[in-house]
Design a protein around this motif. Structure first.
Motif: not given
Length: 357
Positions: A200-211, A263-276
């Protein structure tokens, strides 16, 4: 021999596509025509028109705007800005020497340019002040009268040209809608790809996917405003009423969808990253969530008739994929799994997308 109907249709489509890709071309052509007509109009006048004829084309260019109503508004704002700038120059010339006067008119003119009533024409306040103070220093009154009147005459010509050939920028608007739909679909595809990532992606990788989707929503808001304003003082508006109404409806829907996807992209970036430890979806829900997002992306992208929504088959597949995710979330709840609130928010967002397209 006349060309075939199919050939004429292809040519019309090519012209529409060219206008869509380069929407400033028709406006530039009208500005050129207005400038020439303004120049010709002042040639017989004599007096200040002989000495400063170039101000008439300047006023014409200022007046040619995206809509007829905007053209009138820009002309009034431009003349107001020029009058204020000229007034500043007259006062400065009477009170202070030229060099300090330059500083004074630029300072005050730039400050005055920010007044909201001037709109985009505010920058003409310091420019007009400089013209009057420097160029008109040898004959201030004559220059002032010529500058204001000739610019105003040119602006009137520009308004007349815009009214005679009123713009209906609906083709560029349709292209904006297509680009916005593609941007939303690309974001959903990127989120789906991220959910399938192993590990799973970490937080920074998720944020990079947030257009950066918010500008798309703002662009759709501007498109709604433009499509509404373009019909004012426009004799062509009735002919394109249905097209304009449909474009406004689509733009408003895409404005809402842009906010939902963001909002969906922001939600996943905050709640789905591997650090949680307590993620939104987890291994069991990531795959159905990814499939639902891809199905909605297909629905957004689908090539379709301009008069109709996506095909029912495509819509049904998207709806079914979202419901599979919803059922999976429900099963988790029944199994006593906690922390599925964010997963429920993902389902809600996807349902909104399906319902709104």
């Amino acid at each position: 021999m006349s060309s075939s109907p199919a050939g004429r249709s292809r040519l019309a489509a090519q012209v529409r596509d060219g206008v869509a890709r380069h929407p400033r071309v028709p406006r530039a052509a009208k500005a050129a025509v207005a400038a020439v007509l303004a120049w010709l109009a002042v040639q017989p006048l004599g007096g200040a028109a002989d000495e400063y004829p170039y101000y008439a084309p300047l006023g014409a260019v200022i007046a040619v705007s995206a809509t007829v109503a905007d053209s009138v508004k820009a002309s009034v704002q431009g003349v107001m800005a020029i009058l204020l700038g000229a007034a500043l120059a007259v006062v400065a010339a009477a009170v202070v020497p030229t060099v300090p006067g330059l500083a004074v008119v630029v300072l005050l003119g730039t400050l005055a340019a920010g007044w909201w009533r001037f709109g985009e024409m505010g920058d003409w306040v310091p420019i007009a002040a400089l013209f009057v103070l420097i160029i008109g220093s040898s004959g201030l009154v004559d220059y002032l009268i010529g500058y204001v009147l000739l610019t105003g005459l040119g602006a009137a010509v520009g308004v007349a040209v815009n009214a005679a050939l009123p713009p209906m920028p609906l083709v560029p608007g349709d292209r904006q809608i297509i680009v916005a739909r593609e941007a939303l679909a690309a974001q959903l595809d990127d989120l789906a790809d991220a959910l399938r990532s192993d590990p799973p992606l970490d937080r920074e990788q998720w944020l990079a996917r947030h257009h950066d989707i918010r500008p798309r929503a703002q662009a759709m808001g501007r498109l709604v405003t433009q499509a509404t304003q373009v019909r004012r003082v426009n004799w062509r508006a009735r002919r394109w009423q249905e097209w304009a109404d449909r474009q406004v409806e689509h733009a408003r829907a895409l404005e809402r969808l842009s906010l939902v996807v963001d909002d969906l992209a922001g939600l996943l970036a905050m709640t789905e990253h591997a650090d949680r430890e307590d993620v939104a979806l987890g291994p069991r829900l990531r795959q159905p969530a990814a499939e639902a997002m891809e199905a909605v992306a297909v629905m957004l992208r689908e090539e379709k008739d301009e008069d109709g929504p996506p095909s029912q088959d495509v819509r049904d597949r998207a709806d079914a994929a979202v419901e599979v995710l919803a059922d999976s979330v429900t099963e988790r709840v029944r199994a006593g799994v906690t922390g599925v609130l964010a997963a429920g928010a993902v389902v809600t967002a996807l349902r909104q997308l399906v319902a709104s397209v």
